[in-house]
Design a protein around this motif. Sequence first.
Motif, short mmCIF file in Angstrom:
data_model
loop_
_atom_site.label_atom_id
_atom_site.label_comp_id
_atom_site.label_asym_id
_atom_site.label_seq_id
_atom_site.Cartn_x
_atom_site.Cartn_y
_atom_site.Cartn_z
N GLY A 162 29.16 -8.17 -35.99
CA GLY A 162 30.22 -7.54 -36.77
C GLY A 162 31.51 -8.31 -36.56
N SER A 211 33.78 -5.61 -29.83
CA SER A 211 33.15 -4.79 -30.87
C SER A 211 33.93 -3.50 -31.09
CB SER A 211 31.68 -4.51 -30.52
OG SER A 211 31.56 -3.87 -29.26
N CYS A 269 32.24 -12.82 -39.57
CA CYS A 269 32.69 -11.44 -39.40
C CYS A 269 32.13 -10.61 -40.55
CB CYS A 269 34.22 -11.38 -39.38
SG CYS A 269 34.88 -9.77 -38.91
N SER A 270 31.49 -9.48 -40.24
CA SER A 270 30.79 -8.70 -41.26
C SER A 270 31.06 -7.21 -41.07
CB SER A 270 29.28 -8.96 -41.18
OG SER A 270 28.55 -7.99 -41.90
N ALA A 298 27.68 -5.29 -40.82
CA ALA A 298 27.09 -5.41 -39.47
C ALA A 298 27.86 -4.57 -38.47
CB ALA A 298 27.06 -6.87 -39.05
N TYR A 299 29.17 -4.52 -38.64
CA TYR A 299 30.02 -3.74 -37.73
C TYR A 299 29.64 -2.26 -37.75
CZ TYR A 299 34.10 -4.95 -34.86
OH TYR A 299 34.93 -5.28 -33.83
N THR A 356 26.70 -1.78 -35.68
CA THR A 356 27.04 -1.90 -34.26
C THR A 356 27.67 -0.62 -33.73
OG1 THR A 356 27.20 -4.30 -34.04
CG2 THR A 356 28.76 -3.01 -32.76
#
Length: 249
Positions: free
Chosen positions: A154, A177, A192-193, A196-197, A200
């Motif tokens: 992320g 994170s 950086c996504s 995805a973050y 997480t």
Amino acid sequence: MQIDERIYAVGSGWAGCNLTNHYDCDIYLVDCGEKLVMIDAGAGIAVEQVEKLIHFHGFSMRDIEFILLTHTHGDHAGGAKKLQSLTGAELLAHPDSAGYLKSGDQKKMSVDIAVERGLYPPGFKVEPCEARPFKDGETIQVGQVSFTAIDTPGHCSGHNSYLAATPKKRYLFSGDSVFLGGKISLQNLWDCSLEAYAGTARRLNEQEFDALMPSHFGIDLSEGKIHTRRAEEIFNQLGVPGQASDGRS
């Protein structure tokens, strides 16, 4: 600086409490009994300051058995090669990050653009070094403490968080994170996504732990779950958590 029974801060820069060089992330040292484990390696610009703090607390550099990197941005991995050499410790990192370190790929580590934009001094780079891949779900036991790797993308690719379980307490070293208040760190970088973050935040909130130990902007030694829960709640509402750096000049 001792911050809990087994946890010491031996590095911290402008985004922490300015213990060492301004560019350092928070560098943690975990007392596992006869051996130590270091979490992250700082920027490597003034490693002697980190060494001085380790000695101040009565430890030897050679007591450090492992250095666990959360990711390979310059403030976390710039000191990896120097500290590996000084300690003889084995360096462990996410498999992707281990590859970036071995090749010295400044672009994959986003060091080149950070230097270009003035976030690090001219000529700064992360020196190539060998790291053993520490895969998601893998656990190492050091004395009385176990460390489990959690893949937490992320903020960037190749990002691990580490769950450290001691006989009395569980610590989540979350790297860059999730921070206090459920805040996150989005950057205009290739890996950086936001999607995805969100995953997480959900994954970290599933973990059982007491203390949340991010790499910047403060820690929570007893109610760490409040912060991961908040991050997941905001993502679930289709929102975006606040930036950890907001309000810090």
